[in-house]
Design a protein around this motif. Structure first.
Motif, PDB file in Angstrom:
ATOM      1  N   ILE A  80       0.854  -1.185   0.000  1.00 40.41           N
ATOM      2  CA  ILE A  80       0.000   0.000   0.000  1.00 40.41           C
ATOM      3  C   ILE A  80       0.885   1.229   0.000  1.00 40.41           C
ATOM      4  N   GLY A  81       0.471   2.248  -0.736  1.00 46.50           N
ATOM      5  CA  GLY A  81       1.240   3.475  -0.846  1.00 46.50           C
ATOM      6  C   GLY A  81       0.683   4.583   0.028  1.00 46.50           C
ATOM      7  N   VAL A  82       1.354   5.720  -0.021  1.00 47.06           N
ATOM      8  CA  VAL A  82       0.976   6.858   0.821  1.00 47.06           C
ATOM      9  C   VAL A  82      -0.395   7.405   0.429  1.00 47.06           C
ATOM     10  N   ASN A  83      -0.664   7.503  -0.864  1.00 49.87           N
ATOM     11  CA  ASN A  83      -1.936   8.067  -1.312  1.00 49.87           C
ATOM     12  C   ASN A  83      -3.113   7.202  -0.849  1.00 49.87           C
ATOM     13  N   HIS A  84      -3.003   5.906  -1.040  1.00 50.72           N
ATOM     14  CA  HIS A  84      -4.067   4.994  -0.607  1.00 50.72           C
ATOM     15  C   HIS A  84      -4.191   5.004   0.915  1.00 50.72           C
ATOM     16  N   MET A  85      -3.063   5.093   1.612  1.00 48.97           N
ATOM     17  CA  MET A  85      -3.099   5.135   3.077  1.00 48.97           C
ATOM     18  C   MET A  85      -3.801   6.395   3.569  1.00 48.97           C
ATOM     19  N   SER A  86      -3.526   7.535   2.933  1.00 48.36           N
ATOM     20  CA  SER A  86      -4.160   8.773   3.377  1.00 48.36           C
ATOM     21  C   SER A  86      -5.665   8.739   3.134  1.00 48.36           C
ATOM     22  N   GLN A  87      -6.102   8.006   2.120  1.00 49.76           N
ATOM     23  CA  GLN A  87      -7.538   7.883   1.871  1.00 49.76           C
ATOM     24  C   GLN A  87      -8.221   7.096   2.985  1.00 49.76           C
ATOM     25  N   GLY A 121      12.937  -0.359  10.344  1.00 47.76           N
ATOM     26  CA  GLY A 121      13.043  -1.702   9.800  1.00 47.76           C
ATOM     27  C   GLY A 121      11.769  -2.510   9.925  1.00 47.76           C
ATOM     28  N   LEU A 122      10.625  -1.835  10.139  1.00 39.60           N
ATOM     29  CA  LEU A 122       9.364  -2.557  10.292  1.00 39.60           C
ATOM     30  C   LEU A 122       8.633  -2.724   8.966  1.00 39.60           C
ATOM     31  N   ILE A 123       8.833  -1.787   8.027  1.00 47.69           N
ATOM     32  CA  ILE A 123       8.242  -1.906   6.701  1.00 47.69           C
ATOM     33  C   ILE A 123       9.316  -1.631   5.656  1.00 47.69           C
ATOM     34  N   THR A 124       9.058  -2.057   4.432  1.00 40.39           N
ATOM     35  CA  THR A 124       9.991  -1.832   3.337  1.00 40.39           C
ATOM     36  C   THR A 124       9.203  -1.665   2.042  1.00 40.39           C
ATOM     37  N   SER A 125       9.873  -1.159   1.015  1.00 41.73           N
ATOM     38  CA  SER A 125       9.229  -0.966  -0.280  1.00 41.73           C
ATOM     39  C   SER A 125       9.208  -2.273  -1.052  1.00 41.73           C
ATOM     40  N   LYS A 126       8.128  -2.486  -1.792  1.00 44.22           N
ATOM     41  CA  LYS A 126       8.035  -3.644  -2.672  1.00 44.22           C
ATOM     42  C   LYS A 126       8.054  -3.141  -4.112  1.00 44.22           C
ATOM     43  N   LEU A 135       5.682  -0.639  -5.819  1.00 43.47           N
ATOM     44  CA  LEU A 135       4.286  -1.071  -5.684  1.00 43.47           C
ATOM     45  C   LEU A 135       3.671  -0.640  -4.362  1.00 43.47           C
ATOM     46  N   GLY A 136       4.474  -0.227  -3.406  1.00 41.18           N
ATOM     47  CA  GLY A 136       3.972   0.196  -2.109  1.00 41.18           C
ATOM     48  C   GLY A 136       4.807  -0.390  -0.990  1.00 41.18           C
ATOM     49  N   LYS A 137       4.328  -0.203   0.233  1.00 36.36           N
ATOM     50  CA  LYS A 137       5.040  -0.677   1.418  1.00 36.36           C
ATOM     51  C   LYS A 137       4.451  -1.996   1.897  1.00 36.36           C
ATOM     52  N   VAL A 138       5.341  -2.879   2.348  1.00 36.84           N
ATOM     53  CA  VAL A 138       4.947  -4.158   2.928  1.00 36.84           C
ATOM     54  C   VAL A 138       5.714  -4.333   4.240  1.00 36.84           C
ATOM     55  N   LEU A 139       5.244  -5.269   5.062  1.00 39.64           N
ATOM     56  CA  LEU A 139       5.914  -5.543   6.331  1.00 39.64           C
ATOM     57  C   LEU A 139       7.216  -6.300   6.099  1.00 39.64           C
ATOM     58  N   THR A 140       8.195  -6.026   6.933  1.00 36.36           N
ATOM     59  CA  THR A 140       9.388  -6.857   6.977  1.00 36.36           C
ATOM     60  C   THR A 140       9.118  -7.991   7.957  1.00 36.36           C
ATOM     61  N   SER A 141      10.055  -8.897   8.083  1.00 40.01           N
ATOM     62  CA  SER A 141       9.868  -9.990   9.043  1.00 40.01           C
ATOM     63  C   SER A 141       9.848  -9.459  10.475  1.00 40.01           C
ATOM     64  N   GLU A 142      10.614  -8.390  10.752  1.00 36.42           N
ATOM     65  CA  GLU A 142      10.585  -7.788  12.092  1.00 36.42           C
ATOM     66  C   GLU A 142       9.230  -7.148  12.366  1.00 36.42           C
ATOM     67  N   GLY A 143       8.665  -6.477  11.365  1.00 34.04           N
ATOM     68  CA  GLY A 143       7.355  -5.870  11.534  1.00 34.04           C
ATOM     69  C   GLY A 143       6.258  -6.901  11.718  1.00 34.04           C
ATOM     70  N   GLN A 144       6.335  -7.991  10.965  1.00 31.41           N
ATOM     71  CA  GLN A 144       5.343  -9.056  11.104  1.00 31.41           C
ATOM     72  C   GLN A 144       5.437  -9.709  12.471  1.00 31.41           C
ATOM     73  N   SER A 145       6.647  -9.940  12.961  1.00 28.26           N
ATOM     74  CA  SER A 145       6.791 -10.573  14.274  1.00 28.26           C
ATOM     75  C   SER A 145       6.325  -9.631  15.382  1.00 28.26           C
ATOM     76  N   LEU A 146       6.549  -8.315  15.216  1.00 23.07           N
ATOM     77  CA  LEU A 146       6.055  -7.363  16.212  1.00 23.07           C
ATOM     78  C   LEU A 146       4.530  -7.372  16.243  1.00 23.07           C
TER      79      LEU A 146
END
Length: 168
Positions: A80-87, A121-126, A135-146
């Motif tokens: 998900i990107g910034v524009n979609h997130m702000s919506q 280090g909780l999210i990264t670009s895909k 394509l937007g931001k996705v969780l990293t393994s650290e973010g998913q485990s948190l």
């Protein structure tokens, strides 16, 4: 003795989809406030969270709460990107006697929080396979485990609030 009943009972891992959002976001915001990279900028005390708002937020920890909500939404909806997130954080704009219209929330707030979550280090670009389009931001393994850890921590409170939840 049946092999299905032998040994300890395996309890499935609790995910972000299994607990109510308000419990998850509250606990996640308290954990994000302990991270030094997640902090409100100087302008956050004066900025509105969208054009549909009349005043800035009054909560002292609104930045951490919004950061937790954005991290949860990236985990559930990513990429998900910034524009979609702000919506997702927008609302109805009061246009006087005319009908209300839906407007997006602040892109600067969403972008800054996503940059801070990336630096933690909780999210990264895909990117697409060619590496040319973000394509937007996705969780990293650290973010998913948190997120999973926090969901597992608030599961007893959720079961207390919703007794039927223990069946799942």
């Amino acid at each position: 003795m049946d092999s299905r009943t032998a040994g300890p009972r395996c309890e499935p891992m609790t995910t972000v989809h299994d607990v109510p959002a308000d419990l998850l976001i509250a606990e996640l915001a308290s954990r994000l406030s302990e991270m030094s990279d997640i902090s409100a900028p100087d302008w956050a005390d004066y900025a509105k969270t969208g054009t549909h708002r009349e005043r800035p937020p009054v909560q002292s920890d609104w930045w951490q709460v919004r950061s937790a909500a954005i991290l949860r939404k990236v985990g559930m909806l990513g990429p998900i990107g910034v524009n979609h997130m702000s919506q997702h954080f927008g609302g109805p704009k009061d246009r006087g006697v005319k009908q209300n219209r839906a407007v997006a929330g602040s892109r600067n707030v969403a972008r800054t929080i996503m940059q801070q979550l990336t630096s933690c280090g909780l999210i990264t670009s895909k990117h697409n396979p060619a590496g040319t389009v973000n394509l937007g931001k996705v969780l990293t393994s650290e973010g998913q485990s948190l997120l999973d850890e926090v969901a597992h921590a608030v599961r007893p409170q959720a079961e207390e609030r919703y007794p039927g939840l223990s069946n799942y």
